[in-house]
Design a protein around this motif. Structure first.
Motif, PDB file in Angstrom:
ATOM      1  N   VAL A  21       0.844  -1.191   0.000  1.00 45.74           N
ATOM      2  CA  VAL A  21       0.000   0.000   0.000  1.00 45.74           C
ATOM      3  C   VAL A  21       0.881   1.243   0.000  1.00 45.74           C
ATOM      4  O   VAL A  21       1.879   1.328   0.735  1.00 45.74           O
ATOM      5  N   ILE A  22       0.513   2.218  -0.807  1.00 44.52           N
ATOM      6  CA  ILE A  22       1.242   3.479  -0.902  1.00 44.52           C
ATOM      7  C   ILE A  22       0.577   4.482   0.026  1.00 44.52           C
ATOM      8  O   ILE A  22      -0.599   4.833  -0.151  1.00 44.52           O
ATOM      9  N   GLY A  23       1.320   4.930   1.039  1.00 42.75           N
ATOM     10  CA  GLY A  23       0.757   5.885   1.977  1.00 42.75           C
ATOM     11  C   GLY A  23       1.749   6.257   3.056  1.00 42.75           C
ATOM     12  O   GLY A  23       2.865   5.712   3.129  1.00 42.75           O
ATOM     13  N   PRO A  24       1.368   7.170   3.929  1.00 39.52           N
ATOM     14  CA  PRO A  24       2.296   7.616   4.989  1.00 39.52           C
ATOM     15  C   PRO A  24       2.679   6.506   5.960  1.00 39.52           C
ATOM     16  O   PRO A  24       3.794   6.499   6.483  1.00 39.52           O
ATOM     17  N   ARG A  27       6.443  -2.401  -0.797  1.00 38.75           N
ATOM     18  CA  ARG A  27       7.003  -3.458  -1.633  1.00 38.75           C
ATOM     19  C   ARG A  27       6.377  -3.385  -3.019  1.00 38.75           C
ATOM     20  O   ARG A  27       5.164  -3.248  -3.151  1.00 38.75           O
ATOM     21  N   PRO A  28       7.168  -3.462  -4.077  1.00 36.71           N
ATOM     22  CA  PRO A  28       6.589  -3.367  -5.428  1.00 36.71           C
ATOM     23  C   PRO A  28       5.728  -4.578  -5.754  1.00 36.71           C
ATOM     24  O   PRO A  28       6.008  -5.702  -5.323  1.00 36.71           O
ATOM     25  N   CYS A  29       4.687  -4.337  -6.516  1.00 37.73           N
ATOM     26  CA  CYS A  29       3.810  -5.425  -6.945  1.00 37.73           C
ATOM     27  C   CYS A  29       4.518  -6.271  -7.997  1.00 37.73           C
ATOM     28  O   CYS A  29       5.317  -5.763  -8.786  1.00 37.73           O
ATOM     29  N   ALA A  67      -0.424  -0.857  -7.284  1.00 38.67           N
ATOM     30  CA  ALA A  67      -0.561  -0.766  -5.830  1.00 38.67           C
ATOM     31  C   ALA A  67      -1.644   0.243  -5.460  1.00 38.67           C
ATOM     32  O   ALA A  67      -1.795   1.285  -6.107  1.00 38.67           O
ATOM     33  N   PRO A  68      -2.418  -0.041  -4.415  1.00 37.13           N
ATOM     34  CA  PRO A  68      -3.486   0.888  -4.020  1.00 37.13           C
ATOM     35  C   PRO A  68      -2.947   2.025  -3.163  1.00 37.13           C
ATOM     36  O   PRO A  68      -1.836   1.973  -2.634  1.00 37.13           O
ATOM     37  N   ARG A  69      -3.766   3.045  -3.018  1.00 35.32           N
ATOM     38  CA  ARG A  69      -3.443   4.161  -2.141  1.00 35.32           C
ATOM     39  C   ARG A  69      -4.055   3.926  -0.765  1.00 35.32           C
ATOM     40  O   ARG A  69      -5.095   3.292  -0.636  1.00 35.32           O
ATOM     41  N   GLU A  70      -3.407   4.466   0.226  1.00 33.32           N
ATOM     42  CA  GLU A  70      -3.839   4.203   1.599  1.00 33.32           C
ATOM     43  C   GLU A  70      -5.220   4.764   1.884  1.00 33.32           C
ATOM     44  O   GLU A  70      -6.007   4.160   2.627  1.00 33.32           O
ATOM     45  N   GLU A  71      -5.575   5.897   1.282  1.00 35.46           N
ATOM     46  CA  GLU A  71      -6.882   6.491   1.554  1.00 35.46           C
ATOM     47  C   GLU A  71      -8.027   5.692   0.936  1.00 35.46           C
ATOM     48  O   GLU A  71      -9.189   5.884   1.316  1.00 35.46           O
ATOM     49  N   ASP A  72      -7.719   4.791   0.002  1.00 40.76           N
ATOM     50  CA  ASP A  72      -8.756   3.967  -0.628  1.00 40.76           C
ATOM     51  C   ASP A  72      -8.876   2.585   0.010  1.00 40.76           C
ATOM     52  O   ASP A  72      -9.676   1.773  -0.474  1.00 40.76           O
ATOM     53  N   CYS A  73      -8.083   2.301   1.033  1.00 44.58           N
ATOM     54  CA  CYS A  73      -8.039   0.950   1.601  1.00 44.58           C
ATOM     55  C   CYS A  73      -8.733   0.906   2.950  1.00 44.58           C
ATOM     56  O   CYS A  73      -8.756   1.892   3.699  1.00 44.58           O
ATOM     57  N   GLU A  74      -9.291  -0.255   3.246  1.00 44.84           N
ATOM     58  CA  GLU A  74      -9.892  -0.519   4.543  1.00 44.84           C
ATOM     59  C   GLU A  74      -9.716  -1.996   4.872  1.00 44.84           C
ATOM     60  O   GLU A  74      -9.182  -2.761   4.068  1.00 44.84           O
ATOM     61  N   GLN A  75     -10.160  -2.380   6.053  1.00 43.71           N
ATOM     62  CA  GLN A  75      -9.979  -3.760   6.504  1.00 43.71           C
ATOM     63  C   GLN A  75     -10.663  -4.727   5.544  1.00 43.71           C
ATOM     64  O   GLN A  75     -11.818  -4.539   5.157  1.00 43.71           O
ATOM     65  N   ALA A  76      -9.935  -5.768   5.155  1.00 43.32           N
ATOM     66  CA  ALA A  76     -10.458  -6.686   4.144  1.00 43.32           C
ATOM     67  C   ALA A  76     -11.526  -7.614   4.692  1.00 43.32           C
ATOM     68  O   ALA A  76     -12.452  -7.989   3.966  1.00 43.32           O
ATOM     69  N   TYR A  77     -11.438  -7.982   5.952  1.00 34.40           N
ATOM     70  CA  TYR A  77     -12.339  -8.997   6.498  1.00 34.40           C
ATOM     71  C   TYR A  77     -12.424  -8.800   8.000  1.00 34.40           C
ATOM     72  O   TYR A  77     -11.586  -8.115   8.609  1.00 34.40           O
ATOM     73  N   ALA A  78     -13.429  -9.388   8.585  1.00 29.37           N
ATOM     74  CA  ALA A  78     -13.559  -9.336  10.039  1.00 29.37           C
ATOM     75  C   ALA A  78     -12.427 -10.120  10.691  1.00 29.37           C
ATOM     76  O   ALA A  78     -11.966 -11.127  10.144  1.00 29.37           O
ATOM     77  N   PRO A  79     -11.941  -9.713  11.860  1.00 27.52           N
ATOM     78  CA  PRO A  79     -10.833 -10.433  12.509  1.00 27.52           C
ATOM     79  C   PRO A  79     -11.251 -11.835  12.925  1.00 27.52           C
ATOM     80  O   PRO A  79     -12.438 -12.121  13.124  1.00 27.52           O
ATOM     81  N   PRO A  80     -10.300 -12.755  13.075  1.00 27.98           N
ATOM     82  CA  PRO A  80     -10.657 -14.143  13.412  1.00 27.98           C
ATOM     83  C   PRO A  80     -11.383 -14.288  14.736  1.00 27.98           C
ATOM     84  O   PRO A  80     -12.252 -15.158  14.883  1.00 27.98           O
ATOM     85  N   GLU A  81     -11.038 -13.459  15.725  1.00 25.99           N
ATOM     86  CA  GLU A  81     -11.693 -13.617  17.028  1.00 25.99           C
ATOM     87  C   GLU A  81     -13.190 -13.356  16.958  1.00 25.99           C
ATOM     88  O   GLU A  81     -13.950 -13.833  17.809  1.00 25.99           O
TER      89      GLU A  81
END
Length: 576
Positions: free
Chosen positions: A232-235, A241-243, A250-264
């Motif tokens: 992810v490209i961001g602060p 790491r290059p794709c 590679a995505p930008r950090e402002e466009d990303c969020e958690q992919a899935y609910a945590p295992p717990e």
């Protein structure tokens, strides 16, 4: 005067004129029929043919009559060809679509027989369940865990929806905010059937498993693609790491969020839910503790393992007579034998403490579990080979014709949901003496490794003896056909036992060699009085090391595990 002949000049005028090379056999041209050439007006005709009352034009091209190429015969021919093309195209596409539907149905039937689903589920819920299980590939193949997580999430959403398949289930904490489409609240499923609960439990645990694999990934909301966090490209990631080549950018950090609910989230659904059996809750607790251990939270993992022991003990009528609540050491008694859940959770707790370095607490638990298994009553009707056959095959027969008819019969008979495993609260029954128990070999490996690691110099024989006995039991389990379902565990136990055995003998041989070299260089009298004994000990360890290598090569020759040849000195605690 009578004319007897015509004059030559008159005969010359009555003779038919023809070209010099014209044959007498030429056919006459019938002007009563229209020749096809007459239907087309030549554009090079010096006399243009104009329509009736047409205005003359100075343009020569406009004055020429357009040729008539589409006649009545050609029009009928074109209509016939178009009709034939449409008819056979419709027939071909119909067969193609029917073939696709048939192939889809056969594929779904095969998947249903491999991973059966409860009958009371709707079609789409069962379809998501089958597709998710089919997307999980073997260990040597790549598995798209994002796709697996998505399919199981869709199935879970339908099972928890009261309007679809969740009728009769109620959330224990209503109104909680959903995490990536998943309700984090536990549910009350006690009104559902046993098959529905088992299927729901499998979906929840598989969601947790998929969540563990994509825990380090994020979702690019602008494109709907899952990426690892380190690209992810961001602060927060100054050096991404290059794709790899051919992958998406590679995505930008402002466009990303958690992919899935945590295992717990999924583990707590089972641990705090209502209507699950003790086996369900114990498996969820052990998986949750293992996940915490992987994340490096050793103290939290120890508490969760202890929680699993308490869950298993709470299902017993008199838990204080079976296990010590403080130390988790089993009390050996033939009157009150422990349950399989208690033995499993106590072994897992001891294994975790051994890995964490708390050997003084782990060794007594291992020994108490082994003594409790030996003191348990013998099962007079152990599982036979028939109980491990595929549930889709009915009426086993020894003839080829009977087997063929059974296969044909199974194609037209819908598969039934397999019988549910026991809850694990019943008293434990050990196997007869003639059937090797690889679980005991596993415990002996643990005990032997701990005793060897903590033994004083010169006292390592006890730990080595436990390891050799475990290897002997595992060898019998691999060669025996009494319990085909335990062969994989016996192979893994045998692999680890041989690796530990070889490492122990190598260490003792190295110490003996170093000790002999130091003694011979320090004193000449040592070679007279003690040199022969040390040399004999060294030869004994060399012979035993050759015996280990011989057993290892036998395993490789039998095709049990070819990786042993490439990594002959693997050590570590065996994980059952």
């Amino acid at each position: 005067m009578v004319l007897t002949s015509r004059p030559p000049s008159l005969l010359r005028h009555l003779r038919t004129k023809r070209l010099p090379n014209q044959s007498n056999q030429s056919s006459l041209r019938l002007f009563t029929q229209k020749h096809p050439l007459l239907l087309i007006t030549r554009t090079s005709s010096p006399r243009p043919q104009l329509p009736y009352l047409s205005q003359p034009s100075r343009n020569v091209l406009a004055s020429r009559q357009t040729a008539r190429f589409l006649t009545t015969e050609n029009k009928n021919y074109v209509k016939e060809q178009v009709w034939l093309a449409a008819k056979w195209s419709a027939v071909g596409w119909s067969f193609f679509l029917l073939g696709v539907v048939a192939l889809y149905g056969i594929n779904q039937e095969v998947l249903e027989r491999k991973t059966p689903s409860p009958e009371e589920w709707s079609f789409f819920s069962r379809n998501h369940f089958r597709c998710a299980n089919a997307a999980v590939k073997p260990d040597h193949e790549y598995t798209d865990w994002a796709q697996v997580a998505t399919e199981f999430r869709r199935c879970l959403e339908r099972l928890e929806d009261e309007a679809i398949d969740g009728k009769g289930t109620t959330p224990l904490v209503p109104g909680m905010e959903h995490i990536r489409g998943i309700n984090p609240s536990a549910f009350d499923v006690q009104d559902k059937s046993a098959a529905w609960k088992e299927g729901y439990f499998q979906v929840v645990m598989n969601c947790a498993r998929a969540s563990e694999h994509i825990d380090n990934m994020v979702l690019d909301t602008s494109r709907g693609i899952v990426f690892p966090k380190d690209v992810v490209i961001g602060p927060s990631n100054p050096s991404p790491r290059p794709c790899p080549p051919g992958a998406e950018s590679a995505p930008r950090e402002e466009d990303c969020e958690q992919a899935y609910a945590p295992p717990e989230t999924f583990y707590l659904k089972v641990l705090t839910g209502v209507g699950f059996s003790t086996r369900h809750r114990v498996q969820a607790a052990l998986a949750y503790a293992n996940w915490l251990e992987i994340k490096g939270l050793s103290d939290s993992a120890d508490e969760t393992y202890k929680w699993a022991v308490d869950i298993a003990a709470s299902a017993l009528p008199a838990p204080e007579q079976v296990i010590d609540a403080e130390t988790s050491i089993l009390r050996v008694s033939e009157v009150t034998p422990p349950s399989p859940n208690v033995l499993t959770t106590a072994t897992a707790l001891a294994t975790h403490r051994a890995r964490s370095g708390n050997i003084t607490s782990a060794l007594p638990i291992f020994l108490s579990v082994l003594r409790a298994r030996h003191a348990a009553p013998v099962d007079i009707a152990p599982p036979s080979r028939s109980e491990y056959r595929d549930f889709t095959v009915s009426d086993p027969t020894s003839t080829d014709i009977g087997a063929f008819f059974n296969i044909v019969k199974s194609l037209f008979t819908p598969p039934t949901y397999p019988s549910l495993p026991p809850s694990g609260d019943e008293p434990f029954l050990r196997l007869p003496a003639n059937i090797p128990d690889c679980t005991e070999a596993e415990l002996m490996l643990y005990i032997g490794e701990i005793l060897f690691a903590t033994a004083a110099p010169g006292r390592e024989d006890e730990g080595l003896g436990w390891t050799k006995n475990a290897v002997a039991i595992a060898e019998q389990g691999v060669a025996s056909d009494a319990l085909p379902g335990n062969k994989n565990k016996c192979r893994a136990c045998l692999e680890t036992g041989i690796a530990n055995w070889g490492a122990m003998v190598t260490k003792l041989l190295r110490e003996e060699t170093t000790k002999g070299t130091t003694t011979s260089s320090s004193s000449l009298w040592g070679s007279w009085f003690g040199g022969s004994d040390k040399q004999q000990n060294k030869m004994n360890w060399e012979d035993e090391l050759r015996a280990v290598e011989e057993v290892r090569m036998n395993m490789v020759a039998q095709g049990i595990n070819n990786k042993l040849a490439a990594a002959p000195q693997r050590t570590g605690t065996f994980i059952g």
